[in-house]
Design an enzyme around this catalytic site. Structure first.
Site, PDB file in Angstrom:
ATOM      1  N   HIS A   9      76.481 136.262  67.495  1.00 59.34           N
ATOM      2  CA  HIS A   9      77.584 135.383  67.089  1.00 59.34           C
ATOM      3  C   HIS A   9      77.146 134.406  66.000  1.00 59.34           C
ATOM      4  O   HIS A   9      75.963 134.060  65.870  1.00 59.34           O
ATOM      5  CB  HIS A   9      78.107 134.603  68.295  1.00 59.34           C
ATOM      6  CG  HIS A   9      77.085 133.695  68.911  1.00 59.34           C
ATOM      7  ND1 HIS A   9      76.767 132.455  68.393  1.00 59.34           N
ATOM      8  CD2 HIS A   9      76.294 133.844  70.000  1.00 59.34           C
ATOM      9  CE1 HIS A   9      75.840 131.879  69.119  1.00 59.34           C
ATOM     10  NE2 HIS A   9      75.520 132.712  70.108  1.00 59.34           N
ATOM     11  N   GLY A  10      78.101 133.932  65.219  1.00 64.16           N
ATOM     12  CA  GLY A  10      77.815 132.909  64.223  1.00 64.16           C
ATOM     13  C   GLY A  10      77.367 131.616  64.880  1.00 64.16           C
ATOM     14  O   GLY A  10      77.501 131.435  66.099  1.00 64.16           O
ATOM     15  N   THR A  21      72.311 126.316  75.135  1.00 66.78           N
ATOM     16  CA  THR A  21      73.716 126.654  75.385  1.00 66.78           C
ATOM     17  C   THR A  21      73.891 127.559  76.597  1.00 66.78           C
ATOM     18  O   THR A  21      74.635 127.243  77.515  1.00 66.78           O
ATOM     19  CB  THR A  21      74.330 127.325  74.141  1.00 66.78           C
ATOM     20  OG1 THR A  21      74.071 126.519  72.995  1.00 66.78           O
ATOM     21  CG2 THR A  21      75.829 127.476  74.310  1.00 66.78           C
ATOM     22  N   GLU A  87      75.008 135.412  77.015  1.00 68.37           N
ATOM     23  CA  GLU A  87      73.702 134.852  76.696  1.00 68.37           C
ATOM     24  C   GLU A  87      72.883 134.706  77.976  1.00 68.37           C
ATOM     25  O   GLU A  87      73.427 134.681  79.088  1.00 68.37           O
ATOM     26  CB  GLU A  87      73.888 133.487  76.012  1.00 68.37           C
ATOM     27  CG  GLU A  87      72.615 132.739  75.656  1.00 68.37           C
ATOM     28  CD  GLU A  87      71.680 133.501  74.741  1.00 68.37           C
ATOM     29  OE1 GLU A  87      71.063 134.478  75.222  1.00 68.37           O
ATOM     30  OE2 GLU A  87      71.552 133.117  73.572  1.00 68.37           O
ATOM     31  N   ARG A 115      61.133 131.679  75.392  1.00 70.87           N
ATOM     32  CA  ARG A 115      60.755 132.973  74.854  1.00 70.87           C
ATOM     33  C   ARG A 115      59.842 133.824  75.724  1.00 70.87           C
ATOM     34  O   ARG A 115      59.551 134.946  75.356  1.00 70.87           O
ATOM     35  CB  ARG A 115      60.102 132.775  73.482  1.00 70.87           C
ATOM     36  CG  ARG A 115      61.078 132.281  72.408  1.00 70.87           C
ATOM     37  CD  ARG A 115      62.272 133.203  72.313  1.00 70.87           C
ATOM     38  NE  ARG A 115      63.187 132.834  71.268  1.00 70.87           N
ATOM     39  CZ  ARG A 115      63.155 133.309  70.031  1.00 70.87           C
ATOM     40  NH1 ARG A 115      62.218 134.164  69.683  1.00 70.87           N
ATOM     41  NH2 ARG A 115      64.046 132.932  69.150  1.00 70.87           N
ATOM     42  N   GLY A 183      71.842 135.860  71.207  1.00 72.36           N
ATOM     43  CA  GLY A 183      70.440 136.015  70.852  1.00 72.36           C
ATOM     44  C   GLY A 183      69.630 136.750  71.896  1.00 72.36           C
ATOM     45  O   GLY A 183      68.906 137.708  71.595  1.00 72.36           O
TER      46      GLY A 183
END
Length: 248
Positions: A9-10, A21, A87, A115, A183
């Site tokens: 997504h943008g 988020t 997400e 990560r 992401g």
């Protein structure tokens, strides 16, 4: 040969503010809207069209997809939405500033939370209003399946069965497929497609709003993959993702 297009997504309002988020449903920023428009124009210029689309249950991915399809003149195609493409859930970190969290806990700890493959952040308490069990969009999902926090391994566990059972079947059936997601749900899918190690996926940075094209053989093994657009812009966008969670 099959083609598959993946789009993160943008930029969202919380991306802009450098906040964790996760499953929080936030809108695209003005920049994010423009990124989605540019993605749609790029795909149109390159002659892409689609038969079916997949997305999450979160507005920022849905809105990105809608903008892209509108630019392509394909708002009519079937769109399947699923929580399995959401997400990664960031637990109690959701809503916190990444840099401030790095200052409090250390960059190394935040990097692990963001990560690492199998270390989740602190859990979100089920009594909190922001827990997914309180969100009506998930009322048909068994409570035991709704996360209080996730590591990337957890995200892989929910994404890959959906790829196998739903998305891959459409690709193998000859459909031209686009997936607009997030992401970490896309990192999970890329890890699977490219057979990345846990160490290599740690280094993977997927930029917002830039189409990622996979060319796949008859068994859906990648032949090659590439981003559409200007190489210097893509590199800069990847570096921007990598810098999140560092002290300013």
């Amino acid at each position: 040969m099959y083609k598959l297009v993946l789009v993160r997504h943008g930029e969202s309002e919380w991306n802009k503010e450098n906040l964790f988020t996760g499953w929080t449903d936030v809108k695209l920023s003005d920049k994010g809207i423009n990124e989605a428009l540019e993605a749609g124009l790029l795909l149109k210029q390159e002659g892409y069209s689609f038969d079916i689309a997949f997305s999450s249950l979160l507005s920022r991915a849905n809105d990105t997809l809608n903008i892209i399809l509108r630019e392509l003149g394909q708002s009519y195609i079937s769109v399947k939405k699923t929580w399995r493409l959401n997400e990664r859930h960031y637990g109690a970190l959701q809503g916190l500033n990444k840099s401030e969290t790095a200052a409090k806990y250390g960059e190394g700890k935040v990097l692990i939370w963001r990560r690492s493959y199998d270390v989740p952040p602190m859990s979100l308490d089920e009594s909190e209003d922001r827990h997914p069990i309180k969100d009506p969009r998930y009322k048909y999902i068994p409570k035991r399946e709704l996360p209080s926090t996730e590591c990337l391994k957890d995200t892989v566990t929910r994404v890959i069965p959906y790829w196998t059972d739903e998305i891959a079947k459409e690709v193998l059936g000859g459909k031209k497929v686009i997936v607009a997601a997030h992401g970490n749900s896309l990192r999970a899918l890329v890890k699977y497609l490219d057979n990345l190690s846990e160490e290599d996926v740690l280094k993977l940075n997927i930029p917002t709003g830039i189409p990622l094209v996979y060319e796949l053989d008859k068994d859906l093994n990648p032949i090659k993959h590439y981003y559409l657009g200007d190489e210097s812009k893509i590199k800069s966008a990847m570096e921007s993702v990598a810098s999140q969670g560092k002290l300013k």
